[in-house]
Design a protein around this motif. Structure first.
Motif, PDB file in Angstrom:
ATOM      1  N   MET A   1      13.184  53.944  34.077  1.00 38.82           N
ATOM      2  CA  MET A   1      13.705  53.733  35.396  1.00 38.82           C
ATOM      3  C   MET A   1      12.541  53.828  36.403  1.00 38.82           C
ATOM      4  O   MET A   1      11.737  54.754  36.341  1.00 38.82           O
ATOM      5  N   PRO A   2      12.438  52.895  37.301  1.00 38.40           N
ATOM      6  CA  PRO A   2      11.364  52.927  38.298  1.00 38.40           C
ATOM      7  C   PRO A   2      11.517  54.104  39.257  1.00 38.40           C
ATOM      8  O   PRO A   2      12.616  54.594  39.488  1.00 38.40           O
ATOM      9  N   LEU A   3      10.399  54.515  39.830  1.00 39.37           N
ATOM     10  CA  LEU A   3      10.417  55.592  40.823  1.00 39.37           C
ATOM     11  C   LEU A   3      10.969  55.079  42.143  1.00 39.37           C
ATOM     12  O   LEU A   3      10.767  53.923  42.507  1.00 39.37           O
ATOM     13  N   THR A   4      11.620  55.984  42.858  1.00 35.36           N
ATOM     14  CA  THR A   4      12.047  55.635  44.213  1.00 35.36           C
ATOM     15  C   THR A   4      10.802  55.680  45.107  1.00 35.36           C
ATOM     16  O   THR A   4       9.749  56.176  44.714  1.00 35.36           O
ATOM     17  N   THR A   5      10.933  55.203  46.303  1.00 38.08           N
ATOM     18  CA  THR A   5       9.809  55.221  47.249  1.00 38.08           C
ATOM     19  C   THR A   5       9.339  56.645  47.502  1.00 38.08           C
ATOM     20  O   THR A   5       8.136  56.927  47.495  1.00 38.08           O
ATOM     21  N   ILE A   6      10.266  57.561  47.678  1.00 39.90           N
ATOM     22  CA  ILE A   6       9.925  58.972  47.941  1.00 39.90           C
ATOM     23  C   ILE A   6       9.229  59.569  46.716  1.00 39.90           C
ATOM     24  O   ILE A   6       8.249  60.308  46.852  1.00 39.90           O
ATOM     25  N   GLN A   7       9.721  59.259  45.519  1.00 37.67           N
ATOM     26  CA  GLN A   7       9.104  59.771  44.294  1.00 37.67           C
ATOM     27  C   GLN A   7       7.692  59.212  44.134  1.00 37.67           C
ATOM     28  O   GLN A   7       6.775  59.916  43.725  1.00 37.67           O
ATOM     29  N   ARG A   8       7.507  57.956  44.467  1.00 30.91           N
ATOM     30  CA  ARG A   8       6.183  57.328  44.351  1.00 30.91           C
ATOM     31  C   ARG A   8       5.193  57.968  45.323  1.00 30.91           C
ATOM     32  O   ARG A   8       4.039  58.217  44.972  1.00 30.91           O
ATOM     33  N   ALA A  10       5.328  61.038  46.478  1.00 30.94           N
ATOM     34  CA  ALA A  10       5.041  62.373  45.951  1.00 30.94           C
ATOM     35  C   ALA A  10       4.084  62.290  44.772  1.00 30.94           C
ATOM     36  O   ALA A  10       3.146  63.094  44.654  1.00 30.94           O
ATOM     37  N   PHE A  11       4.289  61.316  43.908  1.00 31.90           N
ATOM     38  CA  PHE A  11       3.409  61.132  42.749  1.00 31.90           C
ATOM     39  C   PHE A  11       1.985  60.809  43.207  1.00 31.90           C
ATOM     40  O   PHE A  11       1.017  61.406  42.730  1.00 31.90           O
ATOM     41  N   ASP A  12       1.854  59.862  44.114  1.00 33.68           N
ATOM     42  CA  ASP A  12       0.527  59.488  44.617  1.00 33.68           C
ATOM     43  C   ASP A  12      -0.168  60.660  45.300  1.00 33.68           C
ATOM     44  O   ASP A  12      -1.378  60.834  45.160  1.00 33.68           O
ATOM     45  N   SER A  13       0.594  61.496  46.023  1.00 29.88           N
ATOM     46  CA  SER A  13       0.010  62.678  46.668  1.00 29.88           C
ATOM     47  C   SER A  13      -0.497  63.668  45.635  1.00 29.88           C
ATOM     48  O   SER A  13      -1.575  64.240  45.772  1.00 29.88           O
ATOM     49  N   ALA A  14       0.276  63.876  44.589  1.00 33.81           N
ATOM     50  CA  ALA A  14      -0.096  64.852  43.563  1.00 33.81           C
ATOM     51  C   ALA A  14      -1.265  64.370  42.707  1.00 33.81           C
ATOM     52  O   ALA A  14      -2.083  65.167  42.241  1.00 33.81           O
ATOM     53  N   THR A  15      -1.372  63.088  42.497  1.00 41.48           N
ATOM     54  CA  THR A  15      -2.406  62.578  41.596  1.00 41.48           C
ATOM     55  C   THR A  15      -3.641  62.029  42.303  1.00 41.48           C
ATOM     56  O   THR A  15      -4.670  61.815  41.661  1.00 41.48           O
TER      57      THR A  15
END
Length: 53
Positions: A1-8, A10-15
């Motif tokens: 399942m693709p990430l939502t905009t908010i999840q993406r 958060a992911f980009d911030s963490a990585t």
């Protein structure tokens, strides 16, 4: 399942910081990529075993 905009986001911030650290690491690329025993290893036939072609 693709990430939502908010999840993406958060992911980009963490990585993001980790990606920068990885990109800054020195890379030691060997000039030759060869198994240590490659010179003593015979070449295999291009034909599959049992093939009459």
């Amino acid at each position: 399942m693709p990430l939502t905009t908010i999840q993406r986001i958060a992911f980009d911030s963490a990585t993001g910081a980790l990606r920068e650290k990885l990109a800054a690491l020195p890379v030691d690329i060997p000039t030759t990529r060869m198994a240590p025993n490659a010179e003593g290893t015979p070449n295999r036939s291009a034909k599959p075993e049992g093939s009459s072609v």
